[in-house]
Design a protein around this motif. Structure first.
Motif, PDB file in Angstrom:
ATOM      1  N   GLU A 158      41.250  -2.667 -21.587  1.00  0.00           N
ATOM      2  CA  GLU A 158      42.407  -2.858 -22.457  1.00  0.00           C
ATOM      3  C   GLU A 158      43.613  -3.378 -21.680  1.00  0.00           C
ATOM      4  OE1 GLU A 158      43.199   0.787 -24.472  1.00  0.00           O
ATOM      5  OE2 GLU A 158      41.368   0.708 -25.670  1.00  0.00           O
ATOM      6  N   MET A 159      44.336  -4.295 -22.287  1.00  0.00           N
ATOM      7  CA  MET A 159      45.578  -4.768 -21.712  1.00  0.00           C
ATOM      8  C   MET A 159      46.643  -3.672 -21.847  1.00  0.00           C
ATOM      9  SD  MET A 159      44.933  -7.876 -20.648  1.00  0.00           S
ATOM     10  CE  MET A 159      43.350  -7.111 -20.193  1.00  0.00           C
ATOM     11  N   PRO A 160      47.642  -3.640 -20.959  1.00  0.00           N
ATOM     12  CA  PRO A 160      48.685  -2.616 -21.047  1.00  0.00           C
ATOM     13  C   PRO A 160      49.340  -2.592 -22.424  1.00  0.00           C
ATOM     14  CG  PRO A 160      48.860  -3.800 -18.965  1.00  0.00           C
ATOM     15  CD  PRO A 160      47.840  -4.525 -19.789  1.00  0.00           C
ATOM     16  N   GLN A 161      49.535  -1.405 -22.973  1.00  0.00           N
ATOM     17  CA  GLN A 161      50.115  -1.253 -24.308  1.00  0.00           C
ATOM     18  C   GLN A 161      51.521  -1.844 -24.404  1.00  0.00           C
ATOM     19  OE1 GLN A 161      48.692   0.129 -27.216  1.00  0.00           O
ATOM     20  NE2 GLN A 161      46.841  -0.147 -25.975  1.00  0.00           N
ATOM     21  N   GLU A 162      52.239  -1.863 -23.287  1.00  0.00           N
ATOM     22  CA  GLU A 162      53.614  -2.368 -23.287  1.00  0.00           C
ATOM     23  C   GLU A 162      53.689  -3.831 -23.732  1.00  0.00           C
ATOM     24  OE1 GLU A 162      53.298   1.195 -20.968  1.00  0.00           O
ATOM     25  OE2 GLU A 162      52.208  -0.690 -20.825  1.00  0.00           O
ATOM     26  N   ILE A 163      52.605  -4.584 -23.498  1.00  0.00           N
ATOM     27  CA  ILE A 163      52.609  -6.008 -23.854  1.00  0.00           C
ATOM     28  C   ILE A 163      52.746  -6.190 -25.364  1.00  0.00           C
ATOM     29  CG2 ILE A 163      51.262  -8.153 -23.795  1.00  0.00           C
ATOM     30  CD1 ILE A 163      50.072  -7.276 -21.168  1.00  0.00           C
ATOM     31  N   ARG A 164      52.337  -5.193 -26.134  1.00  0.00           N
ATOM     32  CA  ARG A 164      52.422  -5.299 -27.591  1.00  0.00           C
ATOM     33  C   ARG A 164      53.863  -5.425 -28.077  1.00  0.00           C
ATOM     34  NH1 ARG A 164      47.499  -4.132 -29.910  1.00  0.00           N
ATOM     35  NH2 ARG A 164      45.976  -3.083 -28.566  1.00  0.00           N
ATOM     36  N   GLN A 165      54.805  -5.063 -27.239  1.00  0.00           N
ATOM     37  CA  GLN A 165      56.211  -5.157 -27.639  1.00  0.00           C
ATOM     38  C   GLN A 165      56.758  -6.584 -27.538  1.00  0.00           C
ATOM     39  OE1 GLN A 165      58.855  -2.082 -26.191  1.00  0.00           O
ATOM     40  NE2 GLN A 165      57.140  -0.707 -25.748  1.00  0.00           N
ATOM     41  N   ALA A 166      56.001  -7.472 -26.928  1.00  0.00           N
ATOM     42  CA  ALA A 166      56.431  -8.870 -26.834  1.00  0.00           C
ATOM     43  C   ALA A 166      56.365  -9.526 -28.215  1.00  0.00           C
ATOM     44  CB  ALA A 166      55.550  -9.632 -25.847  1.00  0.00           C
ATOM     45  N   SER A 167      57.158 -10.563 -28.406  1.00  0.00           N
ATOM     46  CA  SER A 167      57.175 -11.258 -29.703  1.00  0.00           C
ATOM     47  C   SER A 167      55.913 -12.072 -29.916  1.00  0.00           C
ATOM     48  CB  SER A 167      58.385 -12.188 -29.775  1.00  0.00           C
ATOM     49  OG  SER A 167      58.264 -13.251 -28.828  1.00  0.00           O
ATOM     50  N   GLY A 168      55.339 -12.565 -28.816  1.00  0.00           N
ATOM     51  CA  GLY A 168      54.190 -13.451 -28.905  1.00  0.00           C
ATOM     52  C   GLY A 168      54.612 -14.903 -29.090  1.00  0.00           C
ATOM     53  N   ILE A 169      53.668 -15.790 -28.903  1.00  0.00           N
ATOM     54  CA  ILE A 169      53.858 -17.222 -29.135  1.00  0.00           C
ATOM     55  C   ILE A 169      52.795 -17.645 -30.138  1.00  0.00           C
ATOM     56  CG2 ILE A 169      53.849 -19.524 -28.086  1.00  0.00           C
ATOM     57  CD1 ILE A 169      54.455 -18.156 -25.387  1.00  0.00           C
ATOM     58  N   VAL A 170      53.202 -18.261 -31.223  1.00  0.00           N
ATOM     59  CA  VAL A 170      52.250 -18.686 -32.247  1.00  0.00           C
ATOM     60  C   VAL A 170      51.805 -20.119 -31.953  1.00  0.00           C
ATOM     61  CG1 VAL A 170      51.849 -19.120 -34.699  1.00  0.00           C
ATOM     62  CG2 VAL A 170      53.250 -17.162 -33.976  1.00  0.00           C
ATOM     63  N   ILE A 171      50.525 -20.282 -31.694  1.00  0.00           N
ATOM     64  CA  ILE A 171      49.944 -21.593 -31.392  1.00  0.00           C
ATOM     65  C   ILE A 171      48.813 -21.850 -32.374  1.00  0.00           C
ATOM     66  CG2 ILE A 171      48.868 -23.029 -29.619  1.00  0.00           C
ATOM     67  CD1 ILE A 171      50.024 -21.135 -27.514  1.00  0.00           C
ATOM     68  N   TYR A 172      48.959 -22.906 -33.160  1.00  0.00           N
ATOM     69  CA  TYR A 172      47.966 -23.233 -34.191  1.00  0.00           C
ATOM     70  C   TYR A 172      47.692 -22.040 -35.106  1.00  0.00           C
ATOM     71  CZ  TYR A 172      47.179 -27.017 -30.851  1.00  0.00           C
ATOM     72  OH  TYR A 172      47.353 -28.063 -29.994  1.00  0.00           O
ATOM     73  N   LYS A 222      50.067 -12.735 -27.387  1.00  0.00           N
ATOM     74  CA  LYS A 222      50.974 -11.853 -26.652  1.00  0.00           C
ATOM     75  C   LYS A 222      50.466 -11.561 -25.241  1.00  0.00           C
ATOM     76  CE  LYS A 222      52.944  -9.294 -30.579  1.00  0.00           C
ATOM     77  NZ  LYS A 222      53.278  -7.932 -31.082  1.00  0.00           N
ATOM     78  N   SER A 223      49.169 -11.286 -25.130  1.00  0.00           N
ATOM     79  CA  SER A 223      48.583 -10.931 -23.835  1.00  0.00           C
ATOM     80  C   SER A 223      47.586 -11.983 -23.386  1.00  0.00           C
ATOM     81  CB  SER A 223      47.891  -9.567 -23.913  1.00  0.00           C
ATOM     82  OG  SER A 223      46.853  -9.595 -24.875  1.00  0.00           O
ATOM     83  N   LEU A 224      47.668 -12.347 -22.109  1.00  0.00           N
ATOM     84  CA  LEU A 224      46.722 -13.298 -21.527  1.00  0.00           C
ATOM     85  C   LEU A 224      46.115 -12.658 -20.284  1.00  0.00           C
ATOM     86  CD1 LEU A 224      49.573 -15.090 -22.320  1.00  0.00           C
ATOM     87  CD2 LEU A 224      47.862 -16.889 -22.112  1.00  0.00           C
ATOM     88  N   VAL A 225      44.802 -12.586 -20.231  1.00  0.00           N
ATOM     89  CA  VAL A 225      44.150 -12.014 -19.066  1.00  0.00           C
ATOM     90  C   VAL A 225      43.992 -13.108 -18.012  1.00  0.00           C
ATOM     91  CG1 VAL A 225      41.799 -12.388 -19.998  1.00  0.00           C
ATOM     92  CG2 VAL A 225      42.190 -10.642 -18.238  1.00  0.00           C
ATOM     93  N   PHE A 226      44.496 -12.840 -16.813  1.00  0.00           N
ATOM     94  CA  PHE A 226      44.531 -13.810 -15.725  1.00  0.00           C
ATOM     95  C   PHE A 226      43.269 -13.642 -14.884  1.00  0.00           C
ATOM     96  CE2 PHE A 226      47.013 -15.129 -11.665  1.00  0.00           C
ATOM     97  CZ  PHE A 226      46.439 -16.382 -11.716  1.00  0.00           C
ATOM     98  N   GLY A 276      63.250 -11.624 -21.954  1.00  0.00           N
ATOM     99  CA  GLY A 276      63.048 -12.757 -22.848  1.00  0.00           C
ATOM    100  C   GLY A 276      61.668 -13.372 -22.849  1.00  0.00           C
ATOM    101  N   ALA A 277      60.709 -12.775 -22.133  1.00  0.00           N
ATOM    102  CA  ALA A 277      59.351 -13.325 -22.136  1.00  0.00           C
ATOM    103  C   ALA A 277      58.690 -13.087 -23.490  1.00  0.00           C
ATOM    104  CB  ALA A 277      58.509 -12.691 -21.030  1.00  0.00           C
ATOM    105  N   ASN A 278      58.018 -14.105 -23.999  1.00  0.00           N
ATOM    106  CA  ASN A 278      57.325 -13.993 -25.286  1.00  0.00           C
ATOM    107  C   ASN A 278      55.894 -13.495 -25.146  1.00  0.00           C
ATOM    108  OD1 ASN A 278      59.002 -16.911 -25.528  1.00  0.00           O
ATOM    109  ND2 ASN A 278      59.478 -15.363 -27.071  1.00  0.00           N
ATOM    110  N   ALA A 279      55.285 -13.743 -23.993  1.00  0.00           N
ATOM    111  CA  ALA A 279      53.895 -13.341 -23.742  1.00  0.00           C
ATOM    112  C   ALA A 279      53.749 -12.990 -22.266  1.00  0.00           C
ATOM    113  CB  ALA A 279      52.933 -14.458 -24.130  1.00  0.00           C
ATOM    114  N   ILE A 280      52.757 -12.178 -21.956  1.00  0.00           N
ATOM    115  CA  ILE A 280      52.577 -11.657 -20.595  1.00  0.00           C
ATOM    116  C   ILE A 280      51.166 -11.946 -20.084  1.00  0.00           C
ATOM    117  CG2 ILE A 280      52.512  -9.568 -19.171  1.00  0.00           C
ATOM    118  CD1 ILE A 280      55.325 -10.245 -19.994  1.00  0.00           C
ATOM    119  N   THR A 281      51.089 -12.446 -18.862  1.00  0.00           N
ATOM    120  CA  THR A 281      49.790 -12.558 -18.200  1.00  0.00           C
ATOM    121  C   THR A 281      49.541 -11.277 -17.397  1.00  0.00           C
ATOM    122  OG1 THR A 281      50.745 -13.669 -16.263  1.00  0.00           O
ATOM    123  CG2 THR A 281      49.876 -15.070 -18.020  1.00  0.00           C
ATOM    124  N   HIS A 282      48.332 -10.774 -17.500  1.00  0.00           N
ATOM    125  CA  HIS A 282      47.984  -9.535 -16.808  1.00  0.00           C
ATOM    126  C   HIS A 282      46.768  -9.775 -15.929  1.00  0.00           C
ATOM    127  CE1 HIS A 282      47.337  -5.306 -16.006  1.00  0.00           C
ATOM    128  NE2 HIS A 282      46.097  -5.409 -16.460  1.00  0.00           N
TER     129      HIS A 282
END
Length: 227
Positions: free
Chosen positions: A21-35, A40-44, A198-204
């Protein structure tokens, strides 16, 4: 108004229940809507086993070697979620990055990622060659963001180590509407600071398969001793 959190049913199989699971804190980001899809979360990672067994919204497939079509193709085919593919910008430059970006688009990538050293002219070449978002990496506050955006960057990827929140905040003040992905580190408080900046999405960056296996084997040994 009912402020209680809604119950969310979860469906699992007998074997596929140990999801990373990605860190729960990332859910607080606004996210970026693409198509139409919110990210919100990107696994690196480029580890297919982790990609197939995590709950990230997308994959950030960038690695420290020259990009290869066979690698991006394998990741995109194996992934349940959208993939952002690295296409160079440091060691790999020029027409090669354009070719790799076009290949990644044809393979089904949601976006392509260029590293910080890439020139604005090279960025412009890539952005004109593909019809998917081009992500440009930003490593410090001295980057000319205006020039990057003018050259076709659709999303900024801020990777400034411990200074990431400060760099994100500076960019957000100057460019309120630009989509920002940022590295979140391994501590919940750092993720929250980056989102608040101000980050909209987080890489983890997840644990390696070796680290995950070590934890599993320790549990197996304890269970065996206990039995």
């Amino acid at each position: 108004m009912n402020n209680e959190r809604k119950f969310i049913p979860q469906v699992e199989s007998k074997l596929r229940h140990n999801i990373l699971e990605m860190p729960q804190e990332i859910r607080q980001a606004s996210g970026i809507v693409i198509y139409g899809r919110r990210i919100k979360s990107l696994v690196f990672t480029t580890d297919l086993a982790i990609i197939k067994n995590c709950d990230a919204d997308a994959v950030f497939a960038v690695y420290p070697f020259t990009p290869q079509q066979s690698i991006s193709d394998a990741i995109i085919k194996a992934s349940y979620v959208p993939v952002f593919c690295g296409v160079g910008g440091g060691t790999t430059r020029g027409l090669r990055t354009v070719s790799l970006a076009k290949d990644a688009e044809s393979q089904g990538a949601m976006g392509v990622v260029l590293n910080a050293p890439v020139t604005d002219d090279n960025l412009l070449m890539v952005s004109r060659a593909v019809d998917i978002p081009v992500v440009i990496t930003v490593v410090d506050e001295n980057t000319n963001i205006g020039a990057r955006l003018a050259a076709g960057a659709a999303i900024l990827n801020v990777a400034a180590a411990q200074r990431t929140p400060e760099v994100v905040r500076k960019i957000r003040q100057e460019y309120p509407g630009v989509p920002i992905i940022a590295t979140g580190g391994n501590k919940p408080e750092f993720i929250l600071r980056t989102i608040e900046a101000g980050a909209n999405a987080i890489t983890h960056t997840p644990p390696t398969t070796a680290e995950l296996f070590k934890t599993m084997m320790l549990r197996y040994r304890e269970d065996n001793l206990g039995g």
